[in-house]
Design a protein around this motif. Structure first.
Motif, PDB file in Angstrom:
ATOM      1  N   LEU A   1      63.349  51.846  12.695  1.00 19.91           N
ATOM      2  CA  LEU A   1      63.332  50.501  13.324  1.00 19.91           C
ATOM      3  C   LEU A   1      63.388  49.525  12.319  1.00 19.91           C
ATOM      4  N   VAL A   2      64.045  48.511  12.843  1.00 20.70           N
ATOM      5  CA  VAL A   2      64.278  47.298  11.995  1.00 20.70           C
ATOM      6  C   VAL A   2      63.541  46.217  12.654  1.00 20.70           C
ATOM      7  N   SER A   3      62.474  45.716  11.939  1.00 20.51           N
ATOM      8  CA  SER A   3      61.577  44.700  12.727  1.00 20.51           C
ATOM      9  C   SER A   3      62.159  43.334  11.916  1.00 20.51           C
ATOM     10  N   PRO A   4      62.163  42.326  12.878  1.00 22.31           N
ATOM     11  CA  PRO A   4      62.486  40.893  12.478  1.00 22.31           C
ATOM     12  C   PRO A   4      61.863  40.601  11.157  1.00 22.31           C
ATOM     13  N   SER A   5      62.417  39.932  10.099  1.00 17.44           N
ATOM     14  CA  SER A   5      62.079  39.599   8.986  1.00 17.44           C
ATOM     15  C   SER A   5      62.996  38.391   8.600  1.00 17.44           C
ATOM     16  N   TYR A   6      62.509  37.554   7.766  1.00 23.60           N
ATOM     17  CA  TYR A   6      63.528  36.420   6.985  1.00 23.60           C
ATOM     18  C   TYR A   6      64.106  37.003   5.822  1.00 23.60           C
ATOM     19  N   HIS A   7      63.619  38.126   5.301  1.00 24.28           N
ATOM     20  CA  HIS A   7      64.188  38.653   4.095  1.00 24.28           C
ATOM     21  C   HIS A   7      64.924  39.923   4.513  1.00 24.28           C
ATOM     22  N   TYR A   8      65.052  40.446   5.485  1.00 29.00           N
ATOM     23  CA  TYR A   8      65.850  41.380   5.916  1.00 29.00           C
ATOM     24  C   TYR A   8      66.597  41.288   7.349  1.00 29.00           C
ATOM     25  N   TRP A   9      67.554  40.305   7.247  1.00 32.83           N
ATOM     26  CA  TRP A   9      68.391  39.987   8.476  1.00 32.83           C
ATOM     27  C   TRP A   9      69.565  39.579   7.887  1.00 32.83           C
ATOM     28  N   ALA A  10      70.768  39.958   8.508  1.00 32.05           N
ATOM     29  CA  ALA A  10      72.317  39.473   7.973  1.00 32.05           C
ATOM     30  C   ALA A  10      72.795  39.125   9.398  1.00 32.05           C
ATOM     31  N   PRO A  11      73.686  38.306   9.377  1.00 32.35           N
ATOM     32  CA  PRO A  11      74.849  37.833  10.077  1.00 32.35           C
ATOM     33  C   PRO A  11      75.968  38.771  10.431  1.00 32.35           C
ATOM     34  N   TRP A  12      76.614  38.957  11.335  1.00 30.95           N
ATOM     35  CA  TRP A  12      77.539  39.953  11.491  1.00 30.95           C
ATOM     36  C   TRP A  12      78.824  39.252  11.006  1.00 30.95           C
ATOM     37  N   ILE A  13      79.532  39.600   9.942  1.00 31.55           N
ATOM     38  CA  ILE A  13      80.788  39.031   9.327  1.00 31.55           C
ATOM     39  C   ILE A  13      81.505  40.423   9.268  1.00 31.55           C
ATOM     40  N   GLY A  14      82.772  40.318  10.097  1.00 20.98           N
ATOM     41  CA  GLY A  14      83.595  41.835   9.884  1.00 20.98           C
ATOM     42  C   GLY A  14      83.957  42.026   8.551  1.00 20.98           C
ATOM     43  N   PRO A  15      84.215  43.292   8.399  1.00 21.31           N
ATOM     44  CA  PRO A  15      84.681  43.861   7.022  1.00 21.31           C
ATOM     45  C   PRO A  15      86.046  43.271   6.606  1.00 21.31           C
ATOM     46  N   ASN A  16      86.846  42.797   7.432  1.00 19.68           N
ATOM     47  CA  ASN A  16      88.037  42.286   6.970  1.00 19.68           C
ATOM     48  C   ASN A  16      87.991  40.706   6.836  1.00 19.68           C
ATOM     49  N   THR A  17      86.913  40.125   6.967  1.00 22.48           N
ATOM     50  CA  THR A  17      86.884  38.556   6.862  1.00 22.48           C
ATOM     51  C   THR A  17      85.764  38.340   6.066  1.00 22.48           C
ATOM     52  N   ARG A  18      85.364  39.117   4.704  1.00 25.09           N
ATOM     53  CA  ARG A  18      84.446  39.014   4.019  1.00 25.09           C
ATOM     54  C   ARG A  18      85.059  39.383   2.655  1.00 25.09           C
ATOM     55  N   ARG A  19      84.572  38.731   1.611  1.00 24.12           N
ATOM     56  CA  ARG A  19      84.803  39.375   0.059  1.00 24.12           C
ATOM     57  C   ARG A  19      84.024  40.535  -0.166  1.00 24.12           C
ATOM     58  N   GLU A  20      82.941  40.655   0.200  1.00 23.83           N
ATOM     59  CA  GLU A  20      81.871  41.681  -0.425  1.00 23.83           C
ATOM     60  C   GLU A  20      80.899  41.708   0.576  1.00 23.83           C
ATOM     61  N   ASP A  21      80.044  42.762   0.342  1.00 21.26           N
ATOM     62  CA  ASP A  21      79.115  43.222   1.401  1.00 21.26           C
ATOM     63  C   ASP A  21      77.792  42.502   1.322  1.00 21.26           C
ATOM     64  N   THR A  22      77.564  41.674   0.040  1.00 17.38           N
ATOM     65  CA  THR A  22      76.616  40.825  -0.083  1.00 17.38           C
ATOM     66  C   THR A  22      76.698  39.399   0.339  1.00 17.38           C
TER      67      THR A  22
END
Length: 74
Positions: A44-65
């Motif tokens: 279960l992933v509960s909504p929180s401000y400190h554990y939420w990430a946008p979807w940015i495709g793996p080929n359109t970003r430099r790193e995972d963070t």
């Protein structure tokens, strides 16, 4: 869930989130939900401000963070 019920991030939170880990956990939750279970979902992933990430495709970003600023007050 009302926004007022989402807990504030911990004081040490610097806005960094590993989006690969986050979306892996969301995928696990969805798959677990599709399979159905009489037990509570351990993914279960509960909504929180400190554990939420946008979807940015793996080929359109430099790193995972990425920097998550959803919690920041303007």
């Amino acid at each position: 869930m009302p926004v007022s019920e989402i807990p504030a991030p911990p004081p040490e939170y610097d806005g960094q989130i590993n989006l690969k880990d986050f979306w892996r956990s969301v995928t696990a939750e969805v798959c677990r939900g599709l399979l159905g279970s009489a037990h509570q979902n351990p993914f279960l992933v509960s909504p929180s401000y400190h554990y939420w990430a946008p979807w940015i495709g793996p080929n359109t970003r430099r790193e995972d963070t990425v920097l998550n600023t959803e919690y920041a007050v303007t």
